[in-house]
Design an enzyme around this catalytic site. Sequence first.
Site, PDB file in Angstrom:
ATOM      1  N   LYS A   1      -7.113   8.166  -1.649  1.00  0.00           N
ATOM      2  CA  LYS A   1      -8.450   8.618  -1.212  1.00  0.00           C
ATOM      3  C   LYS A   1      -8.918   9.853  -1.962  1.00  0.00           C
ATOM      4  CE  LYS A   1      -7.834   6.854   3.538  1.00  0.00           C
ATOM      5  NZ  LYS A   1      -6.364   6.642   3.617  1.00  0.00           N
TER       6      LYS A   1
ATOM      7  N   ARG B   1       2.837  -1.754  10.948  1.00  0.00           N
ATOM      8  CA  ARG B   1       3.818  -1.852  12.035  1.00  0.00           C
ATOM      9  C   ARG B   1       3.964  -3.229  12.695  1.00  0.00           C
ATOM     10  NH1 ARG B   1       1.517   3.509  14.529  1.00  0.00           N
ATOM     11  NH2 ARG B   1      -0.265   2.563  13.464  1.00  0.00           N
TER      12      ARG B   1
ATOM     13  N   LYS C   1       0.840  -1.202   0.000  1.00  0.00           N
ATOM     14  CA  LYS C   1       0.000   0.000   0.000  1.00  0.00           C
ATOM     15  C   LYS C   1       0.873   1.249   0.000  1.00  0.00           C
ATOM     16  CE  LYS C   1      -2.336   1.645   3.715  1.00  0.00           C
ATOM     17  NZ  LYS C   1      -2.146   3.093   3.792  1.00  0.00           N
TER      18      LYS C   1
ATOM     19  N   THR D   1     -11.862   6.024  10.219  1.00  0.00           N
ATOM     20  CA  THR D   1     -11.995   5.468  11.576  1.00  0.00           C
ATOM     21  C   THR D   1     -11.536   6.468  12.637  1.00  0.00           C
ATOM     22  OG1 THR D   1      -9.900   4.369  11.217  1.00  0.00           O
ATOM     23  CG2 THR D   1     -11.870   3.034  10.971  1.00  0.00           C
TER      24      THR D   1
ATOM     25  N   ASP E   1      -3.303   4.288  -2.132  1.00  0.00           N
ATOM     26  CA  ASP E   1      -4.228   4.776  -1.090  1.00  0.00           C
ATOM     27  C   ASP E   1      -4.177   6.303  -1.061  1.00  0.00           C
ATOM     28  OD1 ASP E   1      -5.785   5.041   1.222  1.00  0.00           O
ATOM     29  OD2 ASP E   1      -4.133   4.527   2.566  1.00  0.00           O
TER      30      ASP E   1
ATOM     31  N   ASP F   1     -13.162  14.755  -4.985  1.00  0.00           N
ATOM     32  CA  ASP F   1     -13.147  15.990  -5.767  1.00  0.00           C
ATOM     33  C   ASP F   1     -14.387  15.973  -6.666  1.00  0.00           C
ATOM     34  OD1 ASP F   1     -12.174  18.330  -7.211  1.00  0.00           O
ATOM     35  OD2 ASP F   1     -10.172  17.744  -6.542  1.00  0.00           O
TER      36      ASP F   1
END
Length: 242
Positions: A64, A217, A35, A126, A62, A67
């Site tokens: 996002k 991570r 990603k 989130t 990614d 527009d």
Amino acid sequence: MDDAQRRLIFALDVDSFEDARGWVEKLQGQVGAFKVGKQLFTRCGPDVVRMIRDHGVDVFLDLKYHDIPNTVAMAGLEALKLGVWMFNVHALGGAEMMAKLVEQVDKVCPRGTEGRPLLIAVTILTSSTDATLQAIGIERPVAEMVPRLAKLAQQAGMDGVVASPQEVGLIRQACGRDFAIVTPGVRPADASLDDQKRVMTPGEALRYGADYLVIGRPISAAPDPAAAAAAILAEMRGALQA
Ligand code: C5P
């Protein structure tokens, strides 16, 4: 590449081309896709996507997009030309924006043809709470907005959504099984939570109905990242066979 590997997406949250290449070389046999988010893309641009593609592995871009419909559709076509396997837009951009994107992608790369990317929508980030929504004038709670926006994305022809593991059940109810759900916020039982608050283990997320897991991570910060990825894959295989 087996089913579990295809479903594991490594979050390349680094700020240099060399670090990105290092991770791709270390993990390319294990994870299905990498990603690339706003930080790495802003730093390195499309070259980093090409580098990953040159290693023969898939990219989830990614960025996002959010527009006016034409701008998002044109940006989407550029993502398609870059050869990404998956990219995303904000469902809050609306039905017309998503439908226009789908229409343009359909023209260049009809559904079912090789190289067609998965078109994914973000419902509610989130990091947003009911209070965040109220402050911008949305009176409905997150738990209502998420399935509503997922349904809107599905009706517009999108292939799936990004969602926290906790939202997977609501989305499955609203959209059925044939709609991809990509979930970050996944932590093996023994891993640090970092800044993630509502997490599930890889096995739980798959059992709840997630299709793809985005994990950063727990792999990148592990003393032995390849071993950490292998342990996650073993857990995923267990859940997929159950
Ligand atoms: O390191 P970690 O496993 O937490 O990485 C998760 C990745 O998924 C990060 O790139 C993060 O930005 C992204 N993400 C997230 N939660 C969201 C959406 C994206 O953690 N709701």
